[in-house]
Design a protein around this motif. Structure first.
Motif, PDB file in Angstrom:
ATOM      1  N   GLU A  96       0.804  -1.219   0.000  1.00 33.12           N
ATOM      2  CA  GLU A  96       0.000   0.000   0.000  1.00 33.12           C
ATOM      3  C   GLU A  96       0.840   1.273   0.000  1.00 33.12           C
ATOM      4  O   GLU A  96       0.347   2.349   0.323  1.00 33.12           O
ATOM      5  CB  GLU A  96      -0.971  -0.001   1.192  1.00 33.12           C
ATOM      6  CG  GLU A  96      -1.928  -1.171   1.167  1.00 33.12           C
ATOM      7  CD  GLU A  96      -2.840  -1.216   2.380  1.00 33.12           C
ATOM      8  OE1 GLU A  96      -2.935  -0.188   3.100  1.00 33.12           O
ATOM      9  OE2 GLU A  96      -3.437  -2.266   2.611  1.00 33.12           O
ATOM     10  N   GLU A  97       2.153   1.164  -0.325  1.00 34.01           N
ATOM     11  CA  GLU A  97       3.064   2.314  -0.315  1.00 34.01           C
ATOM     12  C   GLU A  97       2.960   3.069   1.006  1.00 34.01           C
ATOM     13  O   GLU A  97       3.089   4.294   1.055  1.00 34.01           O
ATOM     14  CB  GLU A  97       2.764   3.246  -1.500  1.00 34.01           C
ATOM     15  CG  GLU A  97       3.017   2.619  -2.853  1.00 34.01           C
ATOM     16  CD  GLU A  97       4.482   2.309  -3.113  1.00 34.01           C
ATOM     17  OE1 GLU A  97       5.338   3.112  -2.721  1.00 34.01           O
ATOM     18  OE2 GLU A  97       4.758   1.266  -3.707  1.00 34.01           O
ATOM     19  N   ALA A  98       2.766   2.323   2.100  1.00 30.73           N
ATOM     20  CA  ALA A  98       2.530   2.931   3.410  1.00 30.73           C
ATOM     21  C   ALA A  98       3.808   3.160   4.211  1.00 30.73           C
ATOM     22  O   ALA A  98       3.762   3.788   5.268  1.00 30.73           O
ATOM     23  CB  ALA A  98       1.581   2.045   4.217  1.00 30.73           C
ATOM     24  N   ASN A  99       4.940   2.620   3.744  1.00 33.30           N
ATOM     25  CA  ASN A  99       6.215   2.756   4.466  1.00 33.30           C
ATOM     26  C   ASN A  99       6.125   2.244   5.906  1.00 33.30           C
ATOM     27  O   ASN A  99       6.736   2.804   6.809  1.00 33.30           O
ATOM     28  CB  ASN A  99       6.725   4.195   4.445  1.00 33.30           C
ATOM     29  CG  ASN A  99       7.073   4.671   3.062  1.00 33.30           C
ATOM     30  OD1 ASN A  99       7.121   3.895   2.112  1.00 33.30           O
ATOM     31  ND2 ASN A  99       7.302   5.956   2.923  1.00 33.30           N
ATOM     32  N   VAL A 100       5.372   1.164   6.084  1.00 35.68           N
ATOM     33  CA  VAL A 100       5.243   0.528   7.392  1.00 35.68           C
ATOM     34  C   VAL A 100       6.024  -0.776   7.404  1.00 35.68           C
ATOM     35  O   VAL A 100       6.748  -1.071   8.342  1.00 35.68           O
ATOM     36  CB  VAL A 100       3.760   0.257   7.738  1.00 35.68           C
ATOM     37  CG1 VAL A 100       3.635  -0.574   9.012  1.00 35.68           C
ATOM     38  CG2 VAL A 100       3.003   1.568   7.867  1.00 35.68           C
ATOM     39  N   SER A 101       5.895  -1.545   6.332  1.00 36.12           N
ATOM     40  CA  SER A 101       6.579  -2.826   6.229  1.00 36.12           C
ATOM     41  C   SER A 101       7.057  -3.033   4.804  1.00 36.12           C
ATOM     42  O   SER A 101       6.652  -2.329   3.892  1.00 36.12           O
ATOM     43  CB  SER A 101       5.637  -3.975   6.636  1.00 36.12           C
ATOM     44  OG  SER A 101       4.584  -4.086   5.702  1.00 36.12           O
ATOM     45  N   LEU A 102       7.945  -4.009   4.639  1.00 36.29           N
ATOM     46  CA  LEU A 102       8.367  -4.440   3.312  1.00 36.29           C
ATOM     47  C   LEU A 102       8.127  -5.937   3.222  1.00 36.29           C
ATOM     48  O   LEU A 102       8.372  -6.669   4.187  1.00 36.29           O
ATOM     49  CB  LEU A 102       9.854  -4.156   3.078  1.00 36.29           C
ATOM     50  CG  LEU A 102      10.270  -2.706   2.951  1.00 36.29           C
ATOM     51  CD1 LEU A 102      11.797  -2.607   2.828  1.00 36.29           C
ATOM     52  CD2 LEU A 102       9.598  -2.034   1.776  1.00 36.29           C
ATOM     53  N   ARG A 103       7.671  -6.376   2.092  1.00 39.63           N
ATOM     54  CA  ARG A 103       7.533  -7.804   1.827  1.00 39.63           C
ATOM     55  C   ARG A 103       8.619  -8.159   0.820  1.00 39.63           C
ATOM     56  O   ARG A 103       8.651  -7.656  -0.300  1.00 39.63           O
ATOM     57  CB  ARG A 103       6.156  -8.121   1.249  1.00 39.63           C
ATOM     58  CG  ARG A 103       5.902  -9.606   1.121  1.00 39.63           C
ATOM     59  CD  ARG A 103       4.494  -9.929   0.653  1.00 39.63           C
ATOM     60  NE  ARG A 103       3.492  -9.250   1.458  1.00 39.63           N
ATOM     61  CZ  ARG A 103       2.510  -8.528   0.947  1.00 39.63           C
ATOM     62  NH1 ARG A 103       2.386  -8.368  -0.350  1.00 39.63           N
ATOM     63  NH2 ARG A 103       1.623  -7.952   1.734  1.00 39.63           N
ATOM     64  N   LEU A 104       9.545  -9.016   1.253  1.00 42.39           N
ATOM     65  CA  LEU A 104      10.652  -9.433   0.405  1.00 42.39           C
ATOM     66  C   LEU A 104      10.364 -10.828  -0.115  1.00 42.39           C
ATOM     67  O   LEU A 104      10.157 -11.753   0.663  1.00 42.39           O
ATOM     68  CB  LEU A 104      11.956  -9.434   1.210  1.00 42.39           C
ATOM     69  CG  LEU A 104      12.262  -8.162   2.011  1.00 42.39           C
ATOM     70  CD1 LEU A 104      13.517  -8.349   2.836  1.00 42.39           C
ATOM     71  CD2 LEU A 104      12.374  -6.968   1.103  1.00 42.39           C
ATOM     72  N   LEU A 105      10.316 -10.965  -1.430  1.00 40.41           N
ATOM     73  CA  LEU A 105      10.126 -12.273  -2.049  1.00 40.41           C
ATOM     74  C   LEU A 105      11.498 -12.850  -2.292  1.00 40.41           C
ATOM     75  O   LEU A 105      12.315 -12.256  -2.991  1.00 40.41           O
ATOM     76  CB  LEU A 105       9.312 -12.145  -3.342  1.00 40.41           C
ATOM     77  CG  LEU A 105       7.951 -11.467  -3.178  1.00 40.41           C
ATOM     78  CD1 LEU A 105       7.217 -11.444  -4.508  1.00 40.41           C
ATOM     79  CD2 LEU A 105       7.111 -12.144  -2.115  1.00 40.41           C
ATOM     80  N   CYS A 106      11.767 -13.995  -1.663  1.00 43.72           N
ATOM     81  CA  CYS A 106      13.115 -14.535  -1.611  1.00 43.72           C
ATOM     82  C   CYS A 106      13.193 -15.961  -2.126  1.00 43.72           C
ATOM     83  O   CYS A 106      12.198 -16.685  -2.122  1.00 43.72           O
ATOM     84  CB  CYS A 106      13.630 -14.522  -0.174  1.00 43.72           C
ATOM     85  SG  CYS A 106      13.684 -12.886   0.562  1.00 43.72           S
ATOM     86  N   LEU A 107      14.379 -16.331  -2.531  1.00 46.39           N
ATOM     87  CA  LEU A 107      14.676 -17.689  -2.975  1.00 46.39           C
ATOM     88  C   LEU A 107      15.719 -18.256  -2.030  1.00 46.39           C
ATOM     89  O   LEU A 107      16.811 -17.677  -1.881  1.00 46.39           O
ATOM     90  CB  LEU A 107      15.211 -17.663  -4.408  1.00 46.39           C
ATOM     91  CG  LEU A 107      15.619 -18.990  -5.019  1.00 46.39           C
ATOM     92  CD1 LEU A 107      14.404 -19.899  -5.166  1.00 46.39           C
ATOM     93  CD2 LEU A 107      16.237 -18.754  -6.387  1.00 46.39           C
ATOM     94  N   GLU A 108      15.394 -19.351  -1.362  1.00 46.53           N
ATOM     95  CA  GLU A 108      16.346 -19.968  -0.460  1.00 46.53           C
ATOM     96  C   GLU A 108      17.363 -20.737  -1.293  1.00 46.53           C
ATOM     97  O   GLU A 108      17.004 -21.496  -2.186  1.00 46.53           O
ATOM     98  CB  GLU A 108      15.655 -20.919   0.510  1.00 46.53           C
ATOM     99  CG  GLU A 108      16.611 -21.513   1.525  1.00 46.53           C
ATOM    100  CD  GLU A 108      15.920 -22.325   2.603  1.00 46.53           C
ATOM    101  OE1 GLU A 108      16.636 -22.777   3.501  1.00 46.53           O
ATOM    102  OE2 GLU A 108      14.696 -22.501   2.550  1.00 46.53           O
TER     103      GLU A 108
END
Length: 110
Positions: A96-108
């Motif tokens: 939501e472009e809220a600058n509260v959290s980041l969701r990082l999509l990662c590859l193990e």
């Protein structure tokens, strides 16, 4: 304010954020190493697993969604460590472009 409080309660994994550093070797080349950037609280959530063939070897990478508090400067050139596990950051989403959290999509990776 309530969104921040509920986010903090979910962040139960302690991760290390690293960036790649190049150091000259004095002979025109360089060596690469990973440098500590920060320790972060995060929530790690397995997203999906799949199997692929790479260089004639079967590999089974698992992708994860890692949620952290909002932080400026994180890029896809960085990685996360969780104990001996390594997560390459593939995508960075600011919900939501809220600058509260980041969701990082990662590859193990192994």
């Amino acid at each position: 304010m309530a969104a921040c409080e509920s986010l903090g309660a979910k962040l139960k994994h302690r991760l290390t954020l690293q960036s790649k550093v190049r150091t000259t070797d004095g002979q025109g080349g360089y060596t690469e190493a990973w440098s500590h950037v920060a320790d972060l609280w995060a929530f790690i959530e397995p997203s999906k697993g799949y199997e692929r063939i790479y260089a004639m070897q079967a590999q089974t990478p698992i992708t994860h969604r890692v949620t952290i508090r909002y932080r400026v400067g994180i890029t896809t050139a960085m990685r996360l460590l969780y104990g001996s596990r390594v997560f390459e950051i593939k995508e960075i989403i600011n919900p939501e472009e809220a600058n509260v959290s980041l969701r990082l999509l990662c590859l193990e990776t192994q």
